[in-house]
Design a protein around this motif. Structure first.
Motif, PDB file in Angstrom:
ATOM      1  N   GLU A  44       0.820  -1.328   0.021  1.00  0.00           N
ATOM      2  CA  GLU A  44      -0.080   0.014   0.086  1.00  0.00           C
ATOM      3  C   GLU A  44       0.877   1.067   0.041  1.00  0.00           C
ATOM      4  OE1 GLU A  44      -2.728  -0.245   3.191  1.00  0.00           O
ATOM      5  OE2 GLU A  44      -3.276  -2.348   2.880  1.00  0.00           O
ATOM      6  N   ASP A  45       0.732   1.979  -1.015  1.00  0.00           N
ATOM      7  CA  ASP A  45       1.567   3.310  -0.878  1.00  0.00           C
ATOM      8  C   ASP A  45       3.033   2.950  -1.050  1.00  0.00           C
ATOM      9  OD1 ASP A  45      -0.754   4.908  -1.327  1.00  0.00           O
ATOM     10  OD2 ASP A  45      -0.683   5.027   0.980  1.00  0.00           O
ATOM     11  N   GLY A  46       3.332   1.681  -1.852  1.00  0.00           N
ATOM     12  CA  GLY A  46       4.754   1.318  -1.804  1.00  0.00           C
ATOM     13  C   GLY A  46       5.526   0.665  -0.394  1.00  0.00           C
ATOM     14  N   ALA A  47       4.580   0.585   0.470  1.00  0.00           N
ATOM     15  CA  ALA A  47       5.057   0.112   1.582  1.00  0.00           C
ATOM     16  C   ALA A  47       4.400  -1.447   1.949  1.00  0.00           C
ATOM     17  CB  ALA A  47       4.588   0.715   2.888  1.00  0.00           C
ATOM     18  N   ARG A  48       5.445  -2.433   2.094  1.00  0.00           N
ATOM     19  CA  ARG A  48       4.673  -3.495   2.675  1.00  0.00           C
ATOM     20  C   ARG A  48       4.074  -3.715   3.827  1.00  0.00           C
ATOM     21  NH1 ARG A  48       8.534  -8.845   1.294  1.00  0.00           N
ATOM     22  NH2 ARG A  48       7.476  -8.936  -1.148  1.00  0.00           N
ATOM     23  N   ARG A  49       2.899  -4.242   3.966  1.00  0.00           N
ATOM     24  CA  ARG A  49       2.115  -4.491   5.280  1.00  0.00           C
ATOM     25  C   ARG A  49       1.726  -5.768   5.439  1.00  0.00           C
ATOM     26  NH1 ARG A  49      -1.566   1.069   5.505  1.00  0.00           N
ATOM     27  NH2 ARG A  49       0.192   2.625   5.125  1.00  0.00           N
TER      28      ARG A  49
END
Length: 72
Positions: A44-49
């Protein structure tokens, strides 16, 4: 010389990685490069969650619908 997997060949055991659920904060150790079998992850938005089994199950429709976690 390196091992076929690209890691070092020094005989040391792999160190576990600590994963934390982005929704509830539950943590787990991952002994491999992947996630524990019951966990999921999203970008999400380039961040791994990462999401634990409980949060993944509770929000399965939203995850499959590719909704950002802000909408859950």
């Amino acid at each position: 010389m390196t091992s076929p997997s690209g890691g070092s060949d020094d005989g040391s055991a792999a160190q576990p990685r600590r994963l934390v659920c982005a929704c509830c904060g539950t943590s787990a150790d991952a002994l491999t490069d992947g996630l524990p079998l019951t966990w999921t992850y999203s970008v999400e938005d380039g961040a791994r969650r990462h999401y634990c089994q409980i949060c993944s199950r509770e929000n399965l429709r939203s995850i499959e619908g590719r909704l950002d976690s802000d909408w859950w």
